[in-house]
Design a protein around this motif. Sequence first.
Motif, PDB file in Angstrom:
ATOM      1  N   MET A 168       0.886  -1.191   0.027  1.00 36.76           N
ATOM      2  CA  MET A 168      -0.134   0.165  -0.176  1.00 36.76           C
ATOM      3  C   MET A 168       0.715   1.421  -0.006  1.00 36.76           C
ATOM      4  N   VAL A 169       0.469   2.096  -0.750  1.00 40.89           N
ATOM      5  CA  VAL A 169       1.538   3.337  -1.041  1.00 40.89           C
ATOM      6  C   VAL A 169       0.759   4.200   0.235  1.00 40.89           C
ATOM      7  N   THR A 170       1.641   4.906   0.836  1.00 45.14           N
ATOM      8  CA  THR A 170       1.192   5.904   2.274  1.00 45.14           C
ATOM      9  C   THR A 170       1.639   7.242   1.972  1.00 45.14           C
ATOM     10  N   SER A 171       1.411   8.086   2.995  1.00 39.60           N
ATOM     11  CA  SER A 171       1.893   9.534   2.762  1.00 39.60           C
ATOM     12  C   SER A 171       3.237   9.423   3.609  1.00 39.60           C
ATOM     13  N   GLY A 172       4.227   9.223   2.774  1.00 37.31           N
ATOM     14  CA  GLY A 172       5.463   8.966   3.511  1.00 37.31           C
ATOM     15  C   GLY A 172       5.651   7.687   4.426  1.00 37.31           C
ATOM     16  N   ALA A 173       6.966   7.211   4.826  1.00 34.17           N
ATOM     17  CA  ALA A 173       7.060   6.519   5.780  1.00 34.17           C
ATOM     18  C   ALA A 173       6.747   6.557   6.985  1.00 34.17           C
ATOM     19  N   SER A 174       6.492   7.807   7.461  1.00 35.07           N
ATOM     20  CA  SER A 174       6.038   8.184   8.680  1.00 35.07           C
ATOM     21  C   SER A 174       4.451   8.184   8.518  1.00 35.07           C
ATOM     22  N   VAL A 215       2.209   5.473  11.205  1.00 32.55           N
ATOM     23  CA  VAL A 215       0.994   6.205  11.816  1.00 32.55           C
ATOM     24  C   VAL A 215      -0.085   4.738  11.448  1.00 32.55           C
ATOM     25  N   ILE A 216      -0.172   4.498  10.323  1.00 36.57           N
ATOM     26  CA  ILE A 216      -1.267   3.602  10.117  1.00 36.57           C
ATOM     27  C   ILE A 216      -1.111   2.113  10.702  1.00 36.57           C
ATOM     28  N   ALA A 217       0.374   1.650  10.676  1.00 36.43           N
ATOM     29  CA  ALA A 217       0.506   0.458  11.382  1.00 36.43           C
ATOM     30  C   ALA A 217       0.345   0.504  12.826  1.00 36.43           C
ATOM     31  N   TYR A 218       0.646   1.533  13.600  1.00 40.79           N
ATOM     32  CA  TYR A 218       0.231   1.738  15.005  1.00 40.79           C
ATOM     33  C   TYR A 218      -1.173   1.697  15.102  1.00 40.79           C
ATOM     34  N   LEU A 219      -1.970   2.456  14.472  1.00 38.72           N
ATOM     35  CA  LEU A 219      -3.576   2.734  14.403  1.00 38.72           C
ATOM     36  C   LEU A 219      -4.218   1.205  14.424  1.00 38.72           C
ATOM     37  N   ALA A 220      -3.571   0.406  13.267  1.00 38.76           N
ATOM     38  CA  ALA A 220      -4.105  -0.956  12.939  1.00 38.76           C
ATOM     39  C   ALA A 220      -3.636  -2.068  14.021  1.00 38.76           C
ATOM     40  N   LEU A 221      -2.626  -1.848  14.647  1.00 41.21           N
ATOM     41  CA  LEU A 221      -1.972  -3.006  15.650  1.00 41.21           C
ATOM     42  C   LEU A 221      -2.411  -2.782  17.069  1.00 41.21           C
ATOM     43  N   LEU A 261       6.438  -6.525   9.000  1.00 41.59           N
ATOM     44  CA  LEU A 261       5.791  -5.458   8.179  1.00 41.59           C
ATOM     45  C   LEU A 261       6.914  -4.471   7.873  1.00 41.59           C
ATOM     46  N   VAL A 262       7.068  -4.327   6.459  1.00 37.39           N
ATOM     47  CA  VAL A 262       8.291  -3.560   5.822  1.00 37.39           C
ATOM     48  C   VAL A 262       7.707  -2.326   5.506  1.00 37.39           C
ATOM     49  N   VAL A 276       5.826  10.358  -0.070  1.00 37.24           N
ATOM     50  CA  VAL A 276       5.423   9.161  -0.779  1.00 37.24           C
ATOM     51  C   VAL A 276       6.136   7.838  -0.082  1.00 37.24           C
ATOM     52  N   GLY A 277       5.404   6.838   0.665  1.00 32.84           N
ATOM     53  CA  GLY A 277       5.937   5.956   1.164  1.00 32.84           C
ATOM     54  C   GLY A 277       5.197   4.797   0.910  1.00 32.84           C
ATOM     55  N   TRP A 278       5.523   3.471   1.779  1.00 32.47           N
ATOM     56  CA  TRP A 278       4.741   2.402   1.426  1.00 32.47           C
ATOM     57  C   TRP A 278       4.915   1.440   2.520  1.00 32.47           C
ATOM     58  N   MET A 279       3.927   0.561   2.615  1.00 31.73           N
ATOM     59  CA  MET A 279       4.182  -0.396   3.476  1.00 31.73           C
ATOM     60  C   MET A 279       3.901  -1.825   2.775  1.00 31.73           C
ATOM     61  N   ILE A 280       4.544  -3.070   3.109  1.00 30.88           N
ATOM     62  CA  ILE A 280       4.447  -4.363   2.686  1.00 30.88           C
ATOM     63  C   ILE A 280       4.187  -5.150   3.720  1.00 30.88           C
ATOM     64  N   GLY A 281       3.185  -5.915   3.794  1.00 29.44           N
ATOM     65  CA  GLY A 281       2.706  -6.956   4.512  1.00 29.44           C
ATOM     66  C   GLY A 281       1.842  -7.900   4.159  1.00 29.44           C
ATOM     67  N   PRO A 282       1.381  -8.819   5.190  1.00 25.09           N
ATOM     68  CA  PRO A 282       0.182  -9.856   4.955  1.00 25.09           C
ATOM     69  C   PRO A 282      -0.981  -9.177   4.197  1.00 25.09           C
ATOM     70  N   THR A 283      -1.330  -9.702   3.089  1.00 24.74           N
ATOM     71  CA  THR A 283      -2.536  -9.058   2.324  1.00 24.74           C
ATOM     72  C   THR A 283      -3.673  -8.684   3.376  1.00 24.74           C
ATOM     73  N   ARG A 284      -4.003  -9.647   4.144  1.00 21.93           N
ATOM     74  CA  ARG A 284      -5.433  -9.307   5.099  1.00 21.93           C
ATOM     75  C   ARG A 284      -4.927  -8.147   5.963  1.00 21.93           C
ATOM     76  N   PHE A 285      -3.741  -7.804   6.317  1.00 23.00           N
ATOM     77  CA  PHE A 285      -3.595  -6.797   7.219  1.00 23.00           C
ATOM     78  C   PHE A 285      -3.300  -5.484   6.324  1.00 23.00           C
ATOM     79  N   VAL A 286      -2.820  -5.580   5.106  1.00 21.05           N
ATOM     80  CA  VAL A 286      -2.682  -4.440   4.338  1.00 21.05           C
ATOM     81  C   VAL A 286      -4.035  -3.813   3.999  1.00 21.05           C
TER      82      VAL A 286
END
Length: 386
Positions: free
Chosen positions: A99-105, A109-115, A228-229, A244-254
């Motif tokens: 998933m492409v994100t608004s920067g790596a930061s 933020v999204i990973a923390y909110l999701a986990l 999660l990368v 522009v950032g991105w995260m790569i992880g399990p499809t169900r999580f992303v």
Amino acid sequence: MSGSRRDGFALSDRVTSVAPSGIRRLFQLGKSMDDPIDLSMGQPDFDPPEDVRRAAVDAIESGRNRYTVTQGIEPLREALRERYAHRCTGLATGEEDVMVTSGASGAIVIAYLALLDPGDEVLIPDPYFVVYRNVASLVGATPVMYDTYPDFRIDPDKVRAGITDRTRAIVVNSPTNPTGHALDEREARELAAIADETQIPLISDEIYEDFVYEGRHVSPREYTHNCLVIAGASKSLGMPGLRVGWMIGPTRFVERCHAVQQYTFVCAPAPGQWAALAGSRVDPGPYRAAYTKKRDLIVNGLDESYRVVKPRGAFFAFPQIPQGIEPQRFLDACIEQQLLIVPGSAFSTRATHFRLSFAAADAKLLQAVEVLNSIAADQVRDPRSG
């Protein structure tokens, strides 16, 4: 209430739990100086390559300024799948996605909110990038440090010692901001083993992956699927302002993270995504070679006055303040000479070090070396420094 009127703009506990970034304060201070030696900011000193700039301009001029789909434009996502296929093997099978994100930061933020739920704990290296600790507080989680001093390598025993029944994630950053440490295969394997043994996912921030000066970039994801990368285009392409950032992880999580982004950032900036796509064909080798020389200029220049662990990656050094010099006095002396560095306390529970970025012109780096060596000599001679 006893007749007093409540402040309608009283701040929430989550906001009062975090302090404004010391890095950004120095950034503002630098803007007020005529010709500072500014080594405070963690951004490249080069502009994006011509093809990347042209792609952003073309996107704007051709009307691609509207929202994109939340997960990012498909050509960029496909380019990222190809880039990371060797590391994230699930991308080929559909078990992982990007998933492409608004920067790596934004991805953090999204990973923390999701986990993380309120009361959960997240393990963070000390020293750490400032976002890791403060965003944990913003989402109601508790940041717990695992110590990496004095050489900034990861000791698996210290990581294990920090794990409790409330630990929900382990943050890893390689190459590291602020120290420049880069994981070797042994460290990455040990972290992967911890993730597999405990089923606690690693959040691996690899935004500086193209700046490794000895050996290769090593990711814990090579040794575990429980990872999660997070990475992005800001550093490698000289475009931090395009977010522009991105995260790569399990499809169900992303896929569940899509919803988090929909209600926070919506999507990454459209022109930046097209610029990052053009940048997927850029060779970072020349930048890496130039920054290797800058790294050596700083390390060799400060060697006699400071203890500096030679950075293997990123574009930071984290020298120790000479023994006997009070940290605030040291920082004040730097500012008096128009040198902007970041106190180590911005990144750590300790105030014994300072961060400098060598992503700057060589002339500025030489000035910084001269100033820092002069301060070390003067402060050691000054009896007030104790």
